[in-house]
Scaffold this active site. Structure first.
Site, PDB file in Angstrom:
ATOM      1  N   HIS A 111     -32.861 -10.252  -1.231  1.00 39.89           N
ATOM      2  CA  HIS A 111     -32.983  -8.820  -1.536  1.00 39.89           C
ATOM      3  C   HIS A 111     -32.408  -8.484  -2.896  1.00 39.89           C
ATOM      4  O   HIS A 111     -31.534  -9.172  -3.404  1.00 39.89           O
ATOM      5  CB  HIS A 111     -32.263  -7.986  -0.474  1.00 39.89           C
ATOM      6  CG  HIS A 111     -32.890  -8.073   0.870  1.00 39.89           C
ATOM      7  ND1 HIS A 111     -34.051  -7.424   1.195  1.00 39.89           N
ATOM      8  CD2 HIS A 111     -32.532  -8.763   1.977  1.00 39.89           C
ATOM      9  CE1 HIS A 111     -34.377  -7.712   2.440  1.00 39.89           C
ATOM     10  NE2 HIS A 111     -33.471  -8.529   2.936  1.00 39.89           N
ATOM     11  N   HIS A 134     -31.433  -6.906   7.757  1.00 41.42           N
ATOM     12  CA  HIS A 134     -30.104  -7.408   8.106  1.00 41.42           C
ATOM     13  C   HIS A 134     -29.030  -6.391   7.708  1.00 41.42           C
ATOM     14  O   HIS A 134     -28.115  -6.104   8.482  1.00 41.42           O
ATOM     15  CB  HIS A 134     -29.830  -8.741   7.393  1.00 41.42           C
ATOM     16  CG  HIS A 134     -30.548  -9.904   7.976  1.00 41.42           C
ATOM     17  ND1 HIS A 134     -31.844 -10.216   7.635  1.00 41.42           N
ATOM     18  CD2 HIS A 134     -30.158 -10.840   8.869  1.00 41.42           C
ATOM     19  CE1 HIS A 134     -32.208 -11.297   8.293  1.00 41.42           C
ATOM     20  NE2 HIS A 134     -31.211 -11.698   9.056  1.00 41.42           N
TER      21      HIS A 134
END
Length: 159
Positions: free
Chosen positions: A128, A84
């Protein structure tokens, strides 16, 4: 063609790195500690089994909201690097280099803000760690520099 090549090359690099590094997502590491399930055990399951496990663990959870559990179920793969972030930051860098901040400051500014919000969301959702994002930003920067080089070479942008 240049923009498509930039985005596709980033996603190809991301897929290659994810499959070769096999880094656990932060939420998986948290689940491993919290529920005494090793992250290796989690990732040894099929994708559908991982989704089912997450659903079972957080079915009636008072700590994890259902929307977050659903998000984790849909993103049960590996973490490194952040796809992303790579996608969003590549667009931001391309906007910055190809559109020029002075000429199209509204579009460039909106794209940069959008990419920053994507990065923040990846951290806050437990998808993340900072190194995943930093690596994605560096890859996006390299891709955008290469794209800018070809845009100048092909006279798409002024020198």
């Amino acid at each position: 063609m240049l923009l498509v090549s930039a985005i596709l090359s980033g996603q190809t690099i991301k897929s290659f790195l994810k499959s070769h590094t096999a880094e656990s997502r932060p939420y998986v590491l948290w689940m491993a500690k919290e529920f005494n399930i090793s992250n290796q055990q989690f990732y040894s399951k099929s994708e559908s089994e991982r989704k089912e496990l997450i659903q079972q663990l957080f079915k009636n959870s008072s700590t994890i909201p259902s929307w977050l559990s659903n998000h984790w179920q849909n993103e049960a793969g590996f973490a490194f690097p952040s796809g992303h972030t790579l996608f969003a930051v590549t667009w931001a860098f391309l906007a910055l280099t190809l559109l020029k901040l002075k000429q199209h400051y509204v579009i460039v500014s909106i794209t940069i803000i959008w990419s920053i919000l994507i990065e923040i969301s990846r951290l806050l959702l437990g998808m993340h760690s900072p190194i995943d994002l930093i690596t994605s930003i560096l890859i996006a920067w390299i891709i955008s520099l290469i794209s800018y080089f070809y845009a100048r070479k092909w006279h798409i942008v002024d020198k």
